[in-house]
Every structure is written in structure tokens, then in C-alpha cells.
Design a protein around this motif. Structure first.
Motif, short mmCIF file in Angstrom:
data_model
loop_
_atom_site.label_atom_id
_atom_site.label_comp_id
_atom_site.label_asym_id
_atom_site.label_seq_id
_atom_site.Cartn_x
_atom_site.Cartn_y
_atom_site.Cartn_z
N PHE A 146 1.01 -1.10 0.02
CA PHE A 146 -0.07 0.12 0.02
C PHE A 146 0.98 1.20 0.05
N ILE A 147 0.85 2.21 -0.94
CA ILE A 147 1.59 3.17 -1.04
C ILE A 147 0.59 4.63 -0.60
N CYS A 148 1.21 5.20 0.62
CA CYS A 148 0.65 6.46 0.92
C CYS A 148 1.83 7.60 1.00
N GLU A 149 1.83 8.37 0.12
CA GLU A 149 2.86 9.45 -0.09
C GLU A 149 2.54 10.28 -0.91
N THR A 150 3.44 11.57 -1.06
CA THR A 150 2.84 12.81 -2.18
C THR A 150 3.36 12.33 -3.29
N SER A 151 2.77 12.40 -4.53
CA SER A 151 3.29 11.99 -5.70
C SER A 151 3.30 13.61 -6.73
N GLU A 152 4.55 13.62 -7.37
CA GLU A 152 4.56 14.53 -8.33
C GLU A 152 3.90 14.46 -9.67
N LEU A 153 2.91 14.94 -10.17
CA LEU A 153 2.27 14.72 -11.39
C LEU A 153 2.42 15.79 -12.48
N ARG A 154 2.39 15.25 -13.72
CA ARG A 154 2.32 16.20 -14.91
C ARG A 154 0.99 16.40 -15.29
N VAL A 155 0.58 17.67 -15.91
CA VAL A 155 -0.98 17.56 -16.32
C VAL A 155 -0.69 17.68 -17.82
N LEU B 282 0.44 15.89 -5.42
CA LEU B 282 -0.80 15.53 -4.63
C LEU B 282 -0.77 14.16 -4.11
N PRO B 283 -1.38 14.05 -2.89
CA PRO B 283 -1.08 12.62 -2.16
C PRO B 283 -1.78 11.60 -2.93
N ILE B 284 -0.95 10.32 -2.99
CA ILE B 284 -1.56 8.89 -3.44
C ILE B 284 -1.68 8.10 -2.23
N ALA B 285 -2.93 7.23 -2.15
CA ALA B 285 -2.71 6.41 -1.08
C ALA B 285 -3.74 5.11 -1.38
N HIS B 286 -3.16 4.32 -2.04
CA HIS B 286 -3.76 3.03 -2.70
C HIS B 286 -3.01 1.80 -2.68
N GLY B 287 -3.56 0.49 -2.72
CA GLY B 287 -2.98 -0.86 -2.82
C GLY B 287 -3.09 -1.11 -4.10
N GLU B 288 -4.06 -0.63 -4.67
CA GLU B 288 -4.29 -1.19 -6.26
C GLU B 288 -4.69 0.25 -7.08
N GLY B 289 -3.46 0.63 -7.42
CA GLY B 289 -3.29 2.07 -8.45
C GLY B 289 -2.72 1.72 -9.43
N ASN B 290 -2.37 0.43 -9.83
CA ASN B 290 -1.39 0.30 -10.99
C ASN B 290 -2.54 0.30 -12.28
N TYR B 291 -2.42 1.03 -13.03
CA TYR B 291 -3.41 1.27 -14.09
C TYR B 291 -2.77 0.24 -15.16
N ASN C 113 -12.84 9.85 -20.29
CA ASN C 113 -13.22 9.01 -21.25
C ASN C 113 -13.16 9.89 -22.94
N ARG C 114 -13.54 9.24 -23.70
CA ARG C 114 -13.35 9.74 -24.92
C ARG C 114 -14.12 11.09 -25.14
N GLN C 115 -15.36 11.00 -24.71
CA GLN C 115 -16.30 12.46 -24.86
C GLN C 115 -15.60 13.55 -23.72
N GLY C 116 -14.84 13.24 -22.75
CA GLY C 116 -14.07 14.04 -22.08
C GLY C 116 -14.55 14.59 -20.63
N ASN C 117 -15.84 13.96 -20.36
CA ASN C 117 -16.65 14.39 -19.17
C ASN C 117 -16.68 13.29 -18.16
N VAL C 118 -16.01 12.25 -18.27
CA VAL C 118 -15.83 11.43 -17.17
C VAL C 118 -14.24 11.15 -16.79
N LEU C 119 -13.78 11.74 -15.82
CA LEU C 119 -12.39 11.55 -15.31
C LEU C 119 -12.09 10.61 -14.22
N GLY C 120 -11.06 9.93 -14.27
CA GLY C 120 -10.84 8.92 -13.07
C GLY C 120 -9.40 9.04 -12.85
N MET C 121 -8.93 9.23 -11.55
CA MET C 121 -7.48 9.39 -11.06
C MET C 121 -7.19 8.73 -9.82
N MET C 122 -6.23 8.34 -9.57
CA MET C 122 -5.77 7.74 -8.40
C MET C 122 -5.34 8.71 -7.35
#
Lengths: 225, 83
Positions: A110-119, A138-147, A183-192
């Protein structure tokens, strides 16, 4: 702008999300139960992080059958914004609203730390407030975040600019360093990563604010168009 | 009454860190001849015949819930149980 934050048994970032929306951004936000069948009165839906239904079987596998998810699918078809954070992202992939899947972290930890993201894409209603190529803490906190997705899906995501956030240093083994997609339409966002945990200086970062500001600005634009 | 034994495992392209951890642990116990460990899920489902053939129904259950076909594959055996 009125936000709905569905609460599943086992959600645990729902109150953080409502705190960010109400207290920091002065937006209207309701916690709505997983049994809700109609979201028409809302302008945006945010699926919060946590361990819905104990993450039994797979993360998000049971939540996707909750009544509110039928309402979320109907809502998403209208083009209004839907966002899933962490467990919310896992639920969106299980529900088929986003492609791919989240598998166990490469390290098995399980990883709980601050991660650096690029937009990677600032042309979405979730990211318009950021500068191109902006770096976020941004903080991440997950055990299953491996896309994970297959090569054909990855090629599609890249061709359609659906990769919105990537890790600068890959923490979990995600394909192509992916931290968030639309998603392809751009109105559904998912992020860890958790933008709702980075909305005031006291929390160590305010880099998450841009996502909510983008949504509010987009809503204003549509309302006055 | 039928008994369906369903096995869900990761596809080959998917990392299996839990399986690798078990693999390493077996090596530490001295079983250095262990070449690979795959850790999956096993379900025993007891059911009666429904509207469709049992096999078709179990197949549908796997596709809809028991496995995430993006990253997992499944197989099953169905036997008729003594009433």
C-alpha cells in the motif's frame, strides 16, 4: 454549481471531498446514499475514495452494481462531469465508464505518499485552470492503483489525448505512468491521486484546487453561453 | 443441484505481486525448485438450473462479476450434485 458525492458502504474520503467543495470552494455539495436512483438535480458527480463494499472480490467490483451507479451512467450520458477519485476511479473502470483496470501495485505494498504529477492535457473541463505541463504535488494512498490496459487501448488513449495526469516518477507500475484519464467524450475523469486532500496550505499542498476551479469555471461558461 | 468450481487467474501480461511474494517465501523455506507461483481466486457456487443452461449462466456470472476480463481469465467445472 451543485455536486453529488455518492457514499458507498466503506467510502472514507466522502467527507474530505464535501469539505473541499463546501468550505474551500463555497460550492453546494450533498452526500448521497448508494441507493440513490436519480441525480438529475446535480451539475457534477464525484465518486469518493475508500474501500467500497470492503473491496471484496476486486476494488469497485461490487459498488458498480449499486443503484446510484445506474444513475451515474445516465448522468454521464448527458455530458455533465463525473469524476472518480481513487476507489472512485476503480469503480468507474469496473462500471465500464472508463477503459482499463486498476491492479495491485507492482511492489505489493500500500503506497501512501505525495506524488508529483504532470498535467498532460489542459483542454478538459477538469484541468483548464492549470498551465500546460503544470507539475502538481498530490497525495496518493492506494494498494491497487497500478493502471493497466492493453496496447490497443493505450494507443487509443494517446491518440485521443485521454491521458490527463501522469506520474513524474512511477510509484505503482502503471502503464505509461498513467495517474488519470478521461473518457473519449471528455466528461468522465478517473484519477488515483487525491485532489481533495490538497486544497489548503494546512494540508501541505493546494495543487488539487485547480481541478475544482476548472469545473466551476466550465459550469459558469456553460450557464452563460 | 449443481456445483460450479470457478478458477480466476491473472492473464499472462498482468503482474502478480502476491504470487511473487509467495514464490519468494517458498524459496526462503528452501523450496528452491519452485519455478513459479500464480495466486488466483477459487469459487464454489451451488446453484439450481435457472432459465438458461447452467453452463451459460456460470459463464455470464464470470463475465459480469467474478472476473475482470480486462486483466483476468477464468475457467470452471460444473458437476451435478446428489440431491
Amino acid at each position: 454549481m451543485k455536486f453529488a458525492v455518492p457514499v458507498f458502504p466503506g467510502s472514507n474520503c466522502d467527507h474530505d471531498m464535501v469539505n473541499a467543495l463546501r468550505d474551500i470552494l463555497n460550492a453546494d455539495a450533498d452526500l448521497v446514499p448508494a441507493t440513490t436512483t436519480d441525480l438529475a438535480e446535480y451539475d457534477a458527480v464525484i465518486l469518493p475514495g475508500g474501500f467500497s463494499y470492503g473491496d471484496y472480490l476486486r476494488s469497485g467490483a461490487i459498488a458498480r452494481f449499486a443503484p446510484v451507479m445506474t444513475a451515474v451512467k445516465t448522468f454521464a450520458v448527458t455530458g455533465k462531469p463525473v469524476m472518480g477519485i481513487c476507489n472512485g476511479f476503480q469503480i468507474l473502470t469496473e462500471a465500464g465508464l472508463l477503459p482499463g483496470a486498476l491492479q495491485a501495485n507492482r511492489s505489493a505494498q500500500f503506497i501512501c505518499e505525495t506524488s508529483e504529477l504532470r498535467v498532460c492535457n489542459v483542454e478538459t473541463q477538469f484541468t483548464s485552470d492549470y498551465a500546460a505541463d503544470a507539475r502538481l504535488q498530490l497525495p496518493i494512498a492506494h494498494g491497487e492503483g497500478n493502471y493497466y490496459c492493453d496496447d490497443a487501448t493505450l494507443a487509443d488513449l494517446q491518440a485521443n489525448h485521454q491521458i490527463v495526469f501522469e506520474y513524474v516518477t512511477n510509484p505503482n507500475g502503471s502503464v505509461a505512468n498513467i495517474a488519470g484519464i478521461v473518457n473519449r467524450q471528455g466528461n468522465v475523469l478517473g484519477m488515483m491521486p487525491h485532489p481533495e486532500r490538497a486544497v489548503e496550505a494546512l494540508l501541505g499542498s493546494t495543487d488539487g484546487l485547480g481541478i475544482f476551479k476548472s469545473l466551476l469555471a466550465h459550469h459558469e461558461e456553460v450557464a452563460h453561453a | 443441484m449443481y456445483l460450479a468450481k470457478v478458477y480466476v487467474t491473472y492473464k499472462e501480461s498482468i503482474l502478480d505481486p502476491k504470487g511473487e511474494a509467495v514464490h519468494d517465501a517458498l524459496h526462503r523455506l528452501g523450496y528452491t525448485n519452485v519455478d513459479a507461483v500464480e495466486l488466483g481466486k477459487y469459487f464454489e457456487i451451488k446453484l439450481t438450473a435457472g432459465k438458461q443452461p447452467v453452463e451459460a449462466e456460470v459463464d455470464e456470472m464470470c463475465d459480469r462479476l467474478l472476473a475482470n476480463v480486462n486483466m483476468e481469465s477464468y475457467r470452471y467445472e460444473i458437476t451435478e450434485m446428489e440431491a
